[in-house]
Motif scaffolding. Structure first.
Motif: not given
Length: 179
Positions: A95-115
């Protein structure tokens, strides 16, 4: 006739002696041999106690089995908490340094694992700054001077998220308290 009287009296006296000894023998016999009703009541009592003991055993083993299934994957859950922490750190850095597409991809994987972990019984211990410190859910890492008087003895900052598996705490929330 007086001889007959003496003989009759002698005959009466031995009978009196026998009747006096007879109640003692019957009393002894009663204590030695209980009646059929007493034996039946005693066996019925033993049966009821055994049945109650067996019912308690069944309930206890059922409860233990349910707890085993509920907490069987506890070790796996604890090891996955490190992965969740790494994902949270990665999301902050992207979120600090990367681009929006990378953030959304990692966030999707994180949410899937957490769910998936939530489906298996993992719950986040919700802790915010200003909450009361509770030793059942929180682990105080350090104390700092309270920034405001109302934060004395309360949580000032959350260092690491805490988790529960069903109702059992598997990792305490690491917090900083105000002094």
């Amino acid at each position: 006739m007086s001889d007959n009287k003496d003989i009759q009296e002698e005959n009466l006296n031995p009978q009196d002696d026998l009747t006096q000894n007879a109640p003692e023998e019957t009393t002894e016999n009663m204590t030695v041999e209980p009646s059929a009703e007493d034996l039946l009541a005693e066996e019925k009592d033993r049966y009821i106690r055994l049945f109650a003991e067996f019912e308690n055993y069944k309930k206890r083993t059922t409860k233990e089995k349910m707890e085993f299934f509920q907490y069987a994957n506890q070790d796996m859950m604890i090891s996955m908490l490190d992965v969740l922490d790494d994902f949270e750190r990665a999301l902050k850095e992207i979120a600090k340094n990367g681009n929006e597409a990378d953030l959304k991809g990692v966030e999707l994987i994180y949410q899937k694992l957490k769910n998936k972990l939530t489906e298996k019984g993992l719950k986040v211990i919700d802790v915010k700054a200003g909450d009361d410190f509770n030793v059942d859910f929180h682990e105080a890492i350090t104390q700092i001077p309270a920034p405001t008087p109302d934060l004395k003895g309360k949580i000032v900052d959350v260092i690491e998220t805490g988790y529960q598996l069903a109702d059992k705490v598997i990792r305490f929330a690491k917090v900083v308290t105000g002094n």
